[in-house]
Design an enzyme around this catalytic site. Structure first.
Site, PDB file in Angstrom:
ATOM      1  N   ARG A 109      -2.102   4.782-114.335  1.00  0.00           N
ATOM      2  CA  ARG A 109      -2.596   3.785-115.272  1.00  0.00           C
ATOM      3  C   ARG A 109      -1.604   3.544-116.408  1.00  0.00           C
ATOM      4  O   ARG A 109      -1.896   2.741-117.303  1.00  0.00           O
ATOM      5  CB  ARG A 109      -3.886   4.309-115.902  1.00  0.00           C
ATOM      6  CG  ARG A 109      -5.135   3.586-115.477  1.00  0.00           C
ATOM      7  CD  ARG A 109      -6.252   4.429-116.025  1.00  0.00           C
ATOM      8  NE  ARG A 109      -7.455   3.725-116.263  1.00  0.00           N
ATOM      9  CZ  ARG A 109      -8.527   3.809-115.472  1.00  0.00           C
ATOM     10  NH1 ARG A 109      -8.485   4.476-114.350  1.00  0.00           N
ATOM     11  NH2 ARG A 109      -9.631   3.205-115.818  1.00  0.00           N
TER      12      ARG A 109
ATOM     13  N   ARG B 150     -12.252  -0.875-122.932  1.00  0.00           N
ATOM     14  CA  ARG B 150     -11.557  -0.449-121.700  1.00  0.00           C
ATOM     15  C   ARG B 150     -10.710  -1.596-121.147  1.00  0.00           C
ATOM     16  O   ARG B 150      -9.603  -1.378-120.660  1.00  0.00           O
ATOM     17  CB  ARG B 150     -12.580   0.008-120.656  1.00  0.00           C
ATOM     18  CG  ARG B 150     -13.106   1.407-120.957  1.00  0.00           C
ATOM     19  CD  ARG B 150     -14.388   1.731-120.203  1.00  0.00           C
ATOM     20  NE  ARG B 150     -14.280   1.600-118.784  1.00  0.00           N
ATOM     21  CZ  ARG B 150     -15.321   1.395-117.973  1.00  0.00           C
ATOM     22  NH1 ARG B 150     -16.550   1.304-118.477  1.00  0.00           N
ATOM     23  NH2 ARG B 150     -15.151   1.297-116.683  1.00  0.00           N
TER      24      ARG B 150
HETATM   25  P1  AP5 Z   1     -12.613   4.979-114.112  1.00  0.00           P
HETATM   26  O1  AP5 Z   1     -13.792   5.689-113.626  1.00  0.00           O
HETATM   27  O2  AP5 Z   1     -11.372   4.956-113.299  1.00  0.00           O
HETATM   28  O3  AP5 Z   1     -13.064   3.525-114.494  1.00  0.00           O
HETATM   29  P2  AP5 Z   1     -12.316   2.103-114.406  1.00  0.00           P
HETATM   30  O4  AP5 Z   1     -10.942   2.064-113.870  1.00  0.00           O
HETATM   31  O5  AP5 Z   1     -12.525   1.568-115.743  1.00  0.00           O
HETATM   32  O6  AP5 Z   1     -13.014   1.436-113.256  1.00  0.00           O
HETATM   33  P3  AP5 Z   1     -14.513   1.408-113.002  1.00  0.00           P
HETATM   34  O7  AP5 Z   1     -14.960   2.692-112.344  1.00  0.00           O
HETATM   35  O8  AP5 Z   1     -15.254   0.996-114.239  1.00  0.00           O
HETATM   36  O9  AP5 Z   1     -14.647   0.182-112.024  1.00  0.00           O
HETATM   37  P4  AP5 Z   1     -14.181  -0.059-110.547  1.00  0.00           P
HETATM   38  O10 AP5 Z   1     -13.038  -0.993-110.531  1.00  0.00           O
HETATM   39  O11 AP5 Z   1     -14.039   1.228-109.797  1.00  0.00           O
HETATM   40  O12 AP5 Z   1     -15.448  -0.848-110.039  1.00  0.00           O
HETATM   41  P5  AP5 Z   1     -16.700  -0.366-109.137  1.00  0.00           P
HETATM   42  O13 AP5 Z   1     -16.290  -0.313-107.706  1.00  0.00           O
HETATM   43  O14 AP5 Z   1     -17.381   0.807-109.728  1.00  0.00           O
HETATM   44  O15 AP5 Z   1     -12.152   5.534-115.556  1.00  0.00           O
HETATM   45  C1  AP5 Z   1     -13.111   5.846-116.547  1.00  0.00           C
HETATM   46  C2  AP5 Z   1     -12.397   6.464-117.730  1.00  0.00           C
HETATM   47  O16 AP5 Z   1     -11.742   7.692-117.331  1.00  0.00           O
HETATM   48  C3  AP5 Z   1     -11.265   5.632-118.361  1.00  0.00           C
HETATM   49  O17 AP5 Z   1     -11.744   4.701-119.303  1.00  0.00           O
HETATM   50  C4  AP5 Z   1     -10.397   6.729-119.000  1.00  0.00           C
HETATM   51  O18 AP5 Z   1     -10.971   7.191-120.199  1.00  0.00           O
HETATM   52  C5  AP5 Z   1     -10.486   7.850-117.978  1.00  0.00           C
HETATM   53  N1  AP5 Z   1      -9.425   7.748-116.978  1.00  0.00           N
HETATM   54  C6  AP5 Z   1      -9.580   7.514-115.649  1.00  0.00           C
HETATM   55  N2  AP5 Z   1      -8.383   7.480-115.038  1.00  0.00           N
HETATM   56  C7  AP5 Z   1      -7.437   7.692-115.991  1.00  0.00           C
HETATM   57  C8  AP5 Z   1      -6.029   7.745-115.964  1.00  0.00           C
HETATM   58  N3  AP5 Z   1      -5.323   7.573-114.834  1.00  0.00           N
HETATM   59  N4  AP5 Z   1      -5.370   7.984-117.142  1.00  0.00           N
HETATM   60  C9  AP5 Z   1      -6.047   8.190-118.283  1.00  0.00           C
HETATM   61  N5  AP5 Z   1      -7.387   8.125-118.375  1.00  0.00           N
HETATM   62  C10 AP5 Z   1      -8.099   7.870-117.228  1.00  0.00           C
HETATM   63  O19 AP5 Z   1     -17.628  -1.662-109.284  1.00  0.00           O
HETATM   64  C11 AP5 Z   1     -18.238  -1.980-110.515  1.00  0.00           C
HETATM   65  C12 AP5 Z   1     -19.638  -2.588-110.258  1.00  0.00           C
HETATM   66  O20 AP5 Z   1     -19.490  -3.837-109.580  1.00  0.00           O
HETATM   67  C13 AP5 Z   1     -20.523  -1.732-109.338  1.00  0.00           C
HETATM   68  O21 AP5 Z   1     -21.846  -1.849-109.775  1.00  0.00           O
HETATM   69  C14 AP5 Z   1     -20.361  -2.360-107.947  1.00  0.00           C
HETATM   70  O22 AP5 Z   1     -21.504  -2.192-107.138  1.00  0.00           O
HETATM   71  C15 AP5 Z   1     -20.125  -3.822-108.303  1.00  0.00           C
HETATM   72  N6  AP5 Z   1     -19.189  -4.490-107.398  1.00  0.00           N
HETATM   73  C16 AP5 Z   1     -18.007  -4.011-106.921  1.00  0.00           C
HETATM   74  N7  AP5 Z   1     -17.388  -4.950-106.179  1.00  0.00           N
HETATM   75  C17 AP5 Z   1     -18.188  -6.054-106.210  1.00  0.00           C
HETATM   76  C18 AP5 Z   1     -18.082  -7.356-105.630  1.00  0.00           C
HETATM   77  N8  AP5 Z   1     -17.013  -7.713-104.885  1.00  0.00           N
HETATM   78  N9  AP5 Z   1     -19.066  -8.250-105.876  1.00  0.00           N
HETATM   79  C19 AP5 Z   1     -20.145  -7.900-106.641  1.00  0.00           C
HETATM   80  N10 AP5 Z   1     -20.306  -6.670-107.212  1.00  0.00           N
HETATM   81  C20 AP5 Z   1     -19.334  -5.765-106.986  1.00  0.00           C
END
Ligand code: AP5
Length: 216
Positions: A90, A173
């Site tokens: 990231r 974020r």
């Molecule tokens: P992390 O858990 O990695 O969160 P993120 O990258 O912010 O991503 P999300 O998990 O929020 O979303 P996603 O893209 O995976 O979407 P999802 O599939 O869940 O990180 C959390 C925290 O940890 C960070 O803020 C940081 O503090 C720390 N961290 C993590 N990695 C780090 C790193 N490398 N370095 C430093 N700090 C770090 O989907 C979201 C929703 O949308 C779900 O409800 C799903 O059902 C829905 N959905 C998904 N796709 C679709 C679609 N095509 N159409 C409709 N709905 C959909």
């Protein structure tokens, strides 16, 4: 030779959802930095407590602890054939560290699907997300609801809403993503491994686009 795929994209775009599907299809390990931090948090480890102080504000956990956590994970036997990396790297420092780690496997980052969607889509997806307490299966109250409210279809465990999915944390974020993670788009484009994917489509169509890009 092992295969490594990095899913790049903003918070809430669907990286975790697609990573789980791709891991099933390709039989590669799913390595999610966010899930590893949440696992540590659940087990009340020192790393979990440290990570929480950053995650609750929507800030990135410092590079050194994140890199060492991922290094440990990649050395587990299920990563021998490669992995789908979700949420890591990231920052440019994390991307450089990953390159060095993968050299130990005689490997490299092979593909980087860059999944995008407009900001309002990201906020709607994060705010409606429900996550399974035991294994992190992902649901959405509107787009992918569980059969029974509050219960995971797959393992029957409780579903919960992540603390960092509050509107103001999601906004931060997304800001942090633009400031610290966007430089990786150029980094991987220049290496010739970046593939752009339209993440605003329904889940099945995003998967189709991803799989056909990977086949090429
Ligand atoms: P992390 O858990 O990695 O969160 P993120 O990258 O912010 O991503 P999300 O998990 O929020 O979303 P996603 O893209 O995976 O979407 P999802 O599939 O869940 O990180 C959390 C925290 O940890 C960070 O803020 C940081 O503090 C720390 N961290 C993590 N990695 C780090 C790193 N490398 N370095 C430093 N700090 C770090 O989907 C979201 C929703 O949308 C779900 O409800 C799903 O059902 C829905 N959905 C998904 N796709 C679709 C679609 N095509 N159409 C409709 N709905 C959909």
């Amino acid at each position: 030779m092992a295969t490594f795929i990095v899913l790049l994209g903003p918070p809430g775009v669907g990286k975790g959802t697609q990573a789980k599907i791709l891991a099933e299809t390709t039989k590669l390990a799913h390595v999610s930095s966010g899930d590893l931090f949440r696992e540590n948090l659940k087990n009340q480890t020192e790393l979990g407590k440290l990570a929480k102080s950053y995650m609750d504000k929507g800030e990135l956990v410092p590079d050194d602890v994140t890199i060492s956590m991922i290094r440990d994970r990649l050395f587990r036997p299920d990563c021998e054939a490669g992995a789908i990396l979700d949420g890591f790297p990231r920052t440019p420092a994390q991307a450089e560290a990953l390159e060095k780690m993968l050299a130990d496997f005689n490997g490299k980052v092979d593909y980087v699907p860059f999944i995008t969607a407009p900001e309002e889509v990201l906020v709607e997806r994060a705010s409606g997300r429900w996550t399974c307490r035991s294994q992190g299966h992902i649901y959405h109250q509107k787009f992918n609801p569980p059969q029974k409210a509050g219960i995971c279809d797959i393992d029957g465990s409780e579903l919960y809403q992540r603390d960092d999915d509050k509107a103001e944390t999601v906004t931060n974020r997304i800001k942090v993503y633009f400031q610290q993670t966007m430089p990786l788009v150029e980094y991987y484009r220049q290496k010739g491994v970046l593939v752009e994917i339209d993440g605003s489509q329904p889940v099945e169509q995003v998967t189709e686009e991803l799989l056909s890009a990977l086949k090429k």
